[in-house]
Design an enzyme around this catalytic site. Structure first.
Site, PDB file in Angstrom:
ATOM      1  N   HIS A  82     -11.201  88.087 -62.522  1.00  0.00           N
ATOM      2  CA  HIS A  82     -12.322  89.016 -62.700  1.00  0.00           C
ATOM      3  C   HIS A  82     -11.892  90.441 -62.399  1.00  0.00           C
ATOM      4  O   HIS A  82     -10.865  90.677 -61.767  1.00  0.00           O
ATOM      5  CB  HIS A  82     -13.531  88.641 -61.823  1.00  0.00           C
ATOM      6  CG  HIS A  82     -13.276  88.654 -60.342  1.00  0.00           C
ATOM      7  ND1 HIS A  82     -12.821  87.559 -59.659  1.00  0.00           N
ATOM      8  CD2 HIS A  82     -13.413  89.633 -59.410  1.00  0.00           C
ATOM      9  CE1 HIS A  82     -12.685  87.849 -58.371  1.00  0.00           C
ATOM     10  NE2 HIS A  82     -13.029  89.113 -58.190  1.00  0.00           N
ATOM     11  N   GLU A 101      -6.760  91.507 -55.753  1.00  0.00           N
ATOM     12  CA  GLU A 101      -7.139  90.263 -55.090  1.00  0.00           C
ATOM     13  C   GLU A 101      -6.367  89.140 -55.773  1.00  0.00           C
ATOM     14  O   GLU A 101      -6.277  89.102 -57.002  1.00  0.00           O
ATOM     15  CB  GLU A 101      -8.661  90.043 -55.257  1.00  0.00           C
ATOM     16  CG  GLU A 101      -9.174  88.754 -54.645  1.00  0.00           C
ATOM     17  CD  GLU A 101     -10.692  88.576 -54.831  1.00  0.00           C
ATOM     18  OE1 GLU A 101     -11.275  89.199 -55.742  1.00  0.00           O
ATOM     19  OE2 GLU A 101     -11.287  87.806 -54.049  1.00  0.00           O
ATOM     20  N   HIS A 109     -11.679  96.413 -57.709  1.00  0.00           N
ATOM     21  CA  HIS A 109     -10.443  95.614 -57.664  1.00  0.00           C
ATOM     22  C   HIS A 109     -10.330  94.741 -58.902  1.00  0.00           C
ATOM     23  O   HIS A 109     -11.300  94.537 -59.630  1.00  0.00           O
ATOM     24  CB  HIS A 109     -10.354  94.775 -56.387  1.00  0.00           C
ATOM     25  CG  HIS A 109     -11.392  93.694 -56.227  1.00  0.00           C
ATOM     26  ND1 HIS A 109     -12.577  93.879 -55.563  1.00  0.00           N
ATOM     27  CD2 HIS A 109     -11.408  92.392 -56.649  1.00  0.00           C
ATOM     28  CE1 HIS A 109     -13.267  92.751 -55.565  1.00  0.00           C
ATOM     29  NE2 HIS A 109     -12.596  91.833 -56.227  1.00  0.00           N
TER      30      HIS A 109
HETATM   31 CO    CO Z   1     -13.146  89.805 -56.264  1.00  0.00          CO
END
Ligand code: CO
Length: 135
Positions: free
Chosen positions: A7, A130, A79
């Site tokens: 994502h 991440e 992020h």
């Molecule tokens: Co995230």
């Protein structure tokens, strides 16, 4: 080592307005807002055919995205999340490469109930990364 883009997270000042933009202007499928108190955010998930966008808004006193929103009052990209098969092997490889894993360097349970770590943006072209371990 990294696999799919899981994502992209975007912090927004108004979750309903942002969800409306993605749904009406961009024609995407969006979820209802999902409060994630353990993570200090409320999230709207935008489903794409090949990935997801997560619209994030601070929730509670010590939200990890509150400062970001204070510094970026109209919102912004927060992020990107890449999938890895083995997060401990990924951490060891990154530390051997001189990259900094944020926090205590150990995986914690992320917003999807899977182990995640974050990497220092100064080590990766100014982008917070991440890593999420997927089975
Ligand atoms: Co995230």
């Amino acid at each position: 080592m990294i696999g799919r883009l899981n994502h992209v997270a975007i912090v927004v000042p108004d979750l309903a307005a942002a969800a409306g933009l993605y749904e009406e202007s961009l024609g995407a499928t969006v979820s209802d807002p999902v409060p994630l108190p353990d993570h200090g955010v409320t999230t709207v998930f935008v489903e794409l055919s090949n990935s997801k966008i997560e619209l994030l808004h601070p929730l509670g006193e010590n939200s990890p995205v509150a400062n970001f929103l204070a510094n970026n009052p109209s919102g912004g990209m927060h992020h990107v999340c890449y999938e890895v098969q083995d997060i401990h092997a990924a951490i060891e490889h990154l530390e051997n490469q001189g990259a900094r894993v944020l926090g205590d360097g150990k995986p914690r349970t992320g917003a999807h109930g899977l182990p995640v770590v974050f990497l220092h943006p100064k080590d990766f072209c100014g982008t917070l990364i991440e890593l999420e371990e997927v089975a």
